[in-house]
Design an enzyme around this catalytic site. Structure first.
Site, PDB file in Angstrom:
ATOM      1  N   ALA A  59      34.714  39.994  42.493  1.00 44.17           N
ATOM      2  CA  ALA A  59      34.665  41.341  41.915  1.00 44.17           C
ATOM      3  C   ALA A  59      33.747  41.292  40.696  1.00 44.17           C
ATOM      4  O   ALA A  59      34.163  40.888  39.603  1.00 44.17           O
ATOM      5  CB  ALA A  59      36.062  41.821  41.548  1.00 44.17           C
ATOM      6  N   GLU A  95      37.646  43.675  35.146  1.00 41.22           N
ATOM      7  CA  GLU A  95      38.896  44.418  35.216  1.00 41.22           C
ATOM      8  C   GLU A  95      38.704  45.903  34.913  1.00 41.22           C
ATOM      9  O   GLU A  95      37.847  46.282  34.108  1.00 41.22           O
ATOM     10  CB  GLU A  95      39.903  43.837  34.215  1.00 41.22           C
ATOM     11  N   ASP A 126      53.620  44.383  40.145  1.00 45.29           N
ATOM     12  CA  ASP A 126      52.964  44.055  38.873  1.00 45.29           C
ATOM     13  C   ASP A 126      51.620  44.779  38.778  1.00 45.29           C
ATOM     14  O   ASP A 126      50.609  44.210  38.376  1.00 45.29           O
ATOM     15  CB  ASP A 126      52.767  42.544  38.745  1.00 45.29           C
ATOM     16  N   GLU A 148      44.825  45.210  34.435  1.00 49.58           N
ATOM     17  CA  GLU A 148      44.302  43.848  34.502  1.00 49.58           C
ATOM     18  C   GLU A 148      44.301  43.305  35.920  1.00 49.58           C
ATOM     19  O   GLU A 148      43.560  42.365  36.234  1.00 49.58           O
ATOM     20  CB  GLU A 148      45.117  42.911  33.606  1.00 49.58           C
ATOM     21  N   ASP A 173      46.184  39.916  42.662  1.00 54.23           N
ATOM     22  CA  ASP A 173      47.367  39.258  42.085  1.00 54.23           C
ATOM     23  C   ASP A 173      48.665  39.722  42.752  1.00 54.23           C
ATOM     24  O   ASP A 173      49.355  40.615  42.262  1.00 54.23           O
ATOM     25  CB  ASP A 173      47.442  39.482  40.578  1.00 54.23           C
TER      26      ASP A 173
END
Length: 472
Positions: free
Chosen positions: A45, A49, A88, A92, A106
């Site tokens: 990426a 972020e 979550d 970020e 994540d």
């Protein structure tokens, strides 16, 4: 527990990559392992972020908030249709690709609903998460559903109830709030007070919020999960139709199926300079791009090539190569001008910086002080209190997870740390150098691992230690 989380993340990424794919997720390209670690190779990426974009208030207006919240909502639709709850979700964990579209990442805390229904997701009783949270408290047993990050965690997760898709919707509303005004809805001096505000729904809107934005956020930030807008939608059939048809999203009413092909409403000047400049600064100058044999060798910490970078492994002047007169001079200056000198027992500070020290759910900002001795102290910068130190030994092993996150493994504990300035590899390098200077290199590392175990390429490689347990 760590192996279980790794397997869960691998399963989620594999599902997202092999099932009917969505452009809004990081893709798992392949995995490989050595005797101690499992490596995930994922697409890269390029633009970092979403948080970095949100923090640039000159370009992130309500129109931009609408676009990116729409992409996040489509990502949640896809995720929930596959029976996965992220748990979550936060800026970020939302990355930006080369076209500035989102890619969610994540999944270490994710819940796979089929596992819970089949009994594969263990549930255990847990104390109130708002109990004492001191640095030195014992690690608490936690309910499987009590995960996430303080500012985005939903009331049901704080009350030890099972999380669900509606928990992700709560986080979605918190992110939308943050995109519009630049800060999270529930703000306080510490996690305990944040949790109190979440439980009591204590938040306010600033002048930056339109009436439609206020209404949408209020309708999702409901204490009872079943009362949240979207919680009762038939996601398999209609997606989150009640949220997509909300007046806030009226400008996108006929565009939902084309959003991934649209040009994000971010100025080209910002995209080409600010984000790329920040990304460049976070990349080590010593890291060669690519995943050829030499790069894989470096990443895995092996030394199979004659052209191993000896200059990196054996720098001309080490951090501890300080002549006595200079040592005296630097100590005198430090005593007079460094407010943290009182915590280091008159040792010379070799490196210092703010690091987020993580334990369980919580992350606390600490000033880390690497000194002669050697010592690695950490200080509460708010109360100016020494909280402890990471014990040095010949068995200490720093490990860079990426440019921000790293571990310091000691015989009795692994410290989970984050350097938000992107200098995690440098922290690992200097800690290894001080360790090797004091005790000599560990017997299982040859040559010393002074290069960061990460790569700068068109793919992202993530390494996870698994404590000598092979995961397939």
């Amino acid at each position: 527990k760590k192996s279980t989380a790794i397997l869960r993340e691998k399963k989620c990424l594999h599902t997202l990559t092999t099932a009917e794919t969505s452009p809004f997720f990081i893709q798992l390209l392949c995995t490989f392992q050595d005797d101690e670690r499992l490596f995930f190779v994922m697409n890269f990426a390029k633009n970092g972020e979403l948080l970095s974009l949100i923090n640039n208030r000159e370009v992130f207006d309500e129109n931009c908030s609408r676009f990116y919240s729409a992409e996040i909502l489509l990502a949640l639709e896809h995720l929930h249709r596959l029976g996965i709850v992220h748990r979550d979700l936060k800026p970020e964990n939302i990355l930006l690709n080369e076209r500035m579209h989102i890619q969610v990442t994540d999944f270490g805390s994710a819940l796979i609903l089929s596992d819970r229904e089949s009994g594969g997701e263990q549930v255990s009783s847990a104390p109130n998460p708002m109990a004492s949270t001191g640095d030195d408290q014992n690690h608490r047993q936690r309910r499987n559903s009590f995960v996430g990050t303080a500012h985005y965690v939903s009331p049901e997760m704080l009350n030890n109830k099972l999380s669900s898709e509606a928990s992700d919707l709560w986080a979605f509303a918190c992110i939308l709030y943050q995109m519009i005004c630049g800060s999270t809805p529930f703000k306080a001096a510490n996690e305990y007070l944040i949790f109190q505000k979440i439980i009591n729904l204590e938040y306010e809107f600033t002048d930056e919020f339109s009436d439609s934005a206020k209404s949408l956020i209020r309708n999702i930030l409901q204490k009872n999960a079943s009362e949240r807008l979207g919680a009762n939608d038939d996601v398999q059939r209609d997606g989150y139709i009640s949220i997509k048809s909300d007046p806030f999203f009226a400008p996108l009413a006929t565009m939902w199926s084309q959003i991934h092909e649209m040009t994000p409403p971010v100025s080209d000047a910002f995209t080409n300079t600010t984000l790329n400049e920040n990304h460049t600064k976070s990349v080590s100058e010593n890291v060669e791009p690519g995943l050829a044999e030499k790069q894989i060798t470096r990443i895995m910490g092996l030394a199979l090539h004659e052209d191993y970078d000896k200059s990196a492994a054996n720098p001309k002047q080490g951090i501890l190569d300080i002549p006595a007169p200079e040592m005296i001079k630097r100590l005198e200056t430090q005593r007079k001008s460094n407010e943290y000198h009182k915590f280091v027992d008159d040792q010379l500070i070799l490196k210092q910086g703010i690091i987020e020290k993580k334990k369980g759910l919580f992350a606390r900002k600490r000033m880390f002080l690497l000194t002669t001795g050697p010592h690695l102290y950490y200080v509460d910068t708010v109360n100016m209190v020494l909280k402890g130190q990471v014990p040095f030994s010949k068995d200490m092993r720093p490990e860079a997870k990426n440019f921000r996150n790293f571990f310091i493994h000691t015989p009795n504990r692994s410290y989970i740390l984050e350097d938000t300035t992107g200098n995690a590899p440098e922290w690992c390098r200097v800690v290894e150098e001080v360790r090797d200077h004091t005790y000599g290199p560990p017997s299982d590392e040859s040559p010393p691992n002074t290069n960061p175990r990460i790569c700068n390429s068109n793919v992202s490689l993530r390494k996870i230690s698994i404590n000598n347990k092979k995961i397939r």
